[in-house]
Write a protein that holds these residues in place. Sequence first.
Motif, short mmCIF file in Angstrom:
data_model
loop_
_atom_site.label_atom_id
_atom_site.label_comp_id
_atom_site.label_asym_id
_atom_site.label_seq_id
_atom_site.Cartn_x
_atom_site.Cartn_y
_atom_site.Cartn_z
N THR A 109 0.84 -1.20 0.00
CA THR A 109 0.00 0.00 0.00
C THR A 109 0.87 1.25 0.00
N ALA A 110 1.85 1.29 0.89
CA ALA A 110 2.75 2.44 0.94
C ALA A 110 3.55 2.56 -0.35
N GLY A 111 4.02 1.43 -0.87
CA GLY A 111 4.78 1.43 -2.11
C GLY A 111 3.98 1.98 -3.28
N LEU A 112 2.70 1.66 -3.31
CA LEU A 112 1.82 2.17 -4.36
C LEU A 112 1.76 3.70 -4.32
N TRP A 129 -4.75 0.04 -13.04
CA TRP A 129 -5.87 -0.50 -12.28
C TRP A 129 -5.56 -1.88 -11.75
N TRP A 130 -4.81 -2.69 -12.45
CA TRP A 130 -4.56 -4.07 -12.01
C TRP A 130 -3.70 -4.12 -10.76
N LYS A 131 -2.96 -3.06 -10.50
CA LYS A 131 -2.20 -3.03 -9.25
C LYS A 131 -3.14 -2.86 -8.06
N TYR A 132 -4.16 -2.03 -8.23
CA TYR A 132 -5.17 -1.88 -7.18
C TYR A 132 -5.94 -3.19 -7.00
N VAL A 137 -7.05 -8.21 -3.99
CA VAL A 137 -7.01 -9.67 -3.89
C VAL A 137 -6.18 -10.09 -2.67
N MET A 138 -5.06 -9.40 -2.46
CA MET A 138 -4.26 -9.72 -1.27
C MET A 138 -5.03 -9.46 0.02
#
Length: 156
Positions: A109-112, A129-132, A137-138
């Motif tokens: 989350t912080a890295g994003l 969007w796929w990173k979100y 999913v995690m």
Amino acid sequence: MNLIYFVIALAGGVGLAFQAAINSRLAAGIGSQPLMGAFFSFAVGAIFLGLISLFQGNWNAVAAGIGQISWWKWLGGILGGTFVFISTFLAPKIGLTNMAFLFILGQLTAGLFIDGFGLAQMPIREIFWWKYLGLGVMLVGLTFFMFGDKISELFH
């Protein structure tokens, strides 16, 4: 990207899990004091890095630049020490896997945000969007992992 970087990162993750386990046992051996366990662990690590730096470091570059470092760039050491303490404290309380899951979720989350906004003077990387979706999913996986027994009770 070079495959060796991924292998090093994976090995680093393995090391973090063992570090938390070992540090929690160190703390237990010195009167069940996680703060003191983290302190001694960090001190041993600092001595180890100091010895390696004696032979590998460019001390002229250090001397030339150390006085010009912004104050906030020294916070990494505080964050590192805090991480060692938190992992030493939490490992025996919530288990290594739960702790690692939460650490990884927090890191992602912080890295994003760091990547997306270029925080801490890091290069800005486009966030798709796929990173979100992957982070979501995690989070779902973490929920099932940590609370699966309670969730399964709801359906029985």
